[in-house]
Design an enzyme around this catalytic site. Structure first.
Site, PDB file in Angstrom:
ATOM      1  N   HIS A 299      14.683   6.623  48.590  1.00 48.16           N
ATOM      2  CA  HIS A 299      15.695   7.327  48.030  1.00 48.16           C
ATOM      3  C   HIS A 299      16.530   8.379  48.732  1.00 48.16           C
ATOM      4  CE1 HIS A 299      11.927   6.711  45.019  1.00 48.16           C
ATOM      5  NE2 HIS A 299      13.033   6.759  44.441  1.00 48.16           N
TER       6      HIS A 299
ATOM      7  N   HIS B  58      15.199  -1.007  42.760  1.00 51.65           N
ATOM      8  CA  HIS B  58      13.625  -1.216  43.047  1.00 51.65           C
ATOM      9  C   HIS B  58      13.072  -1.319  41.710  1.00 51.65           C
ATOM     10  CE1 HIS B  58      14.172   2.946  43.609  1.00 51.65           C
ATOM     11  NE2 HIS B  58      12.929   3.367  43.250  1.00 51.65           N
TER      12      HIS B  58
ATOM     13  N   CYS C 260       5.924   8.238  35.090  1.00 52.94           N
ATOM     14  CA  CYS C 260       6.780   7.320  35.643  1.00 52.94           C
ATOM     15  C   CYS C 260       6.105   6.854  36.941  1.00 52.94           C
ATOM     16  CB  CYS C 260       8.176   7.883  35.924  1.00 52.94           C
ATOM     17  SG  CYS C 260       9.014   8.254  34.604  1.00 52.94           S
TER      18      CYS C 260
ATOM     19  N   HIS D  98       5.815   3.392  40.457  1.00 52.40           N
ATOM     20  CA  HIS D  98       6.312   1.984  41.054  1.00 52.40           C
ATOM     21  C   HIS D  98       5.121   1.392  41.268  1.00 52.40           C
ATOM     22  CE1 HIS D  98       9.085   5.440  42.310  1.00 52.40           C
ATOM     23  NE2 HIS D  98       9.969   4.413  42.302  1.00 52.40           N
TER      24      HIS D  98
ATOM     25  N   GLU E 201      -1.830  10.779  37.648  1.00 53.57           N
ATOM     26  CA  GLU E 201      -0.728  12.073  37.161  1.00 53.57           C
ATOM     27  C   GLU E 201      -1.302  12.982  36.184  1.00 53.57           C
ATOM     28  OE1 GLU E 201       3.210  11.125  36.546  1.00 53.57           O
ATOM     29  OE2 GLU E 201       3.476   9.556  38.103  1.00 53.57           O
TER      30      GLU E 201
ATOM     31  N   TYR F 230      18.627   1.643  35.271  1.00 59.44           N
ATOM     32  CA  TYR F 230      19.415   2.844  35.051  1.00 59.44           C
ATOM     33  C   TYR F 230      19.560   3.196  36.662  1.00 59.44           C
ATOM     34  CZ  TYR F 230      15.641   5.913  36.966  1.00 59.44           C
ATOM     35  OH  TYR F 230      14.896   6.449  37.537  1.00 59.44           O
TER      36      TYR F 230
ATOM     37  N   GLU G 147      18.941   7.662  42.215  1.00 60.13           N
ATOM     38  CA  GLU G 147      17.716   6.790  41.712  1.00 60.13           C
ATOM     39  C   GLU G 147      18.323   5.651  40.985  1.00 60.13           C
ATOM     40  OE1 GLU G 147      14.822   6.119  42.173  1.00 60.13           O
ATOM     41  OE2 GLU G 147      13.978   7.830  41.535  1.00 60.13           O
TER      42      GLU G 147
ATOM     43  N   GLU H 272      16.539   2.026  39.670  1.00 60.51           N
ATOM     44  CA  GLU H 272      15.714   1.642  39.161  1.00 60.51           C
ATOM     45  C   GLU H 272      15.546   0.393  38.015  1.00 60.51           C
ATOM     46  OE1 GLU H 272      12.266   4.878  40.277  1.00 60.51           O
ATOM     47  OE2 GLU H 272      12.630   4.881  38.175  1.00 60.51           O
TER      48      GLU H 272
ATOM     49  N   TRP I 207      17.142   9.292  33.275  1.00 62.22           N
ATOM     50  CA  TRP I 207      16.482   8.233  32.858  1.00 62.22           C
ATOM     51  C   TRP I 207      15.845   8.364  31.296  1.00 62.22           C
ATOM     52  CZ3 TRP I 207      14.640  10.835  37.306  1.00 62.22           C
ATOM     53  CH2 TRP I 207      13.430  11.476  37.033  1.00 62.22           C
TER      54      TRP I 207
END
Length: 201
Positions: A26, A33, A68, A70, A88, A105, A115, A117, A162
């Site tokens: 980032h 990604h 959110c 990855h 989380e 976005y 960002e 993604e 997002w």
């Protein structure tokens, strides 16, 4: 020995082309990604909102959707959703569904950090309250879905970029999140359908 977390890099067609360390990806030239977003609901139709921890690299302290993350290299996206909901928010959400398979976005922070993604969106329903991890989440709140969407669409509720782009697409699925039809997984980008099996870059 701790291994640094990597993210899966993708091309414009959504195909995996390699990986990069999450800590380094980032910046001003963030490559596209693979990621995901999840909206968690309770039995009353309320959505769980989270405020990003104040030390987050991107959009610290900003309110956003429930979770959110990855997918790790080689990790199916659905498994990544399960892993991050647990890590989380302390939530066991084994029943979740894909609702926006092709969302992507690009957003730029005030300091120039980008960002970028490819970010399929999921819906989950839980019957327990969250136990947020302070390393990831600064605060949580439950909000009726219609109140939340009205706040976002009217600009009265400050939200992550997002999430702000996702909300109109979710509204188009219908007024009741419990009645949203699950999306066809074939609409997922190739990188999310077939996890990257190469070695970390």
């Amino acid at each position: 020995m701790t291994h640094e977390e990597h993210v899966v890099l993708v091309n414009a067609e959504g195909e995996a082309i390699g990986t990069a360390p999450k800590s380094a990806v980032h910046g001003a030239d963030t490559p596209l990604h693979l990621a995901f977003s999840c909206y968690v609901f309770d039995g009353k139709g309320r959505v769980l909102l989270t405020r990003r921890a104040s030390h987050k690299r991107t959009w610290p302290g900003v309110w956003t959707n429930s979770c959110c993350g990855h997918p790790l290299p080689g990790e199916p996206t659905a498994e990544a959703v399960t892993r991050r909901l647990s890590y989380e928010l302390g939530l066991d959400a084994t029943g979740f569904e894909l609702v926006l398979p092709g969302f992507s976005y690009r957003a730029v922070m005030g300091d120039g950090t980008v960002e970028h993604e490819l970010c399929p969106v999921y819906r989950a329903v839980v019957d327990t309250d969250a136990r947020p991890n302070p390393d990831e989440v600064g605060a949580t709140r439950w909000m009726p879905w219609d109140e939340f969407t009205h706040g976002v669409m009217s600009g009265l509720l400050a939200i992550s970029p997002w999430c702000g782009e996702q909300v109109p697409l979710l509204i188009a699925l219908g007024p009741d999140p419990a009645a949203w039809a699950a999306a066809d997984p074939s609409g997922l980008p190739p990188a999310a359908r077939s996890p990257w099996q190469g070695a970390p870059a």
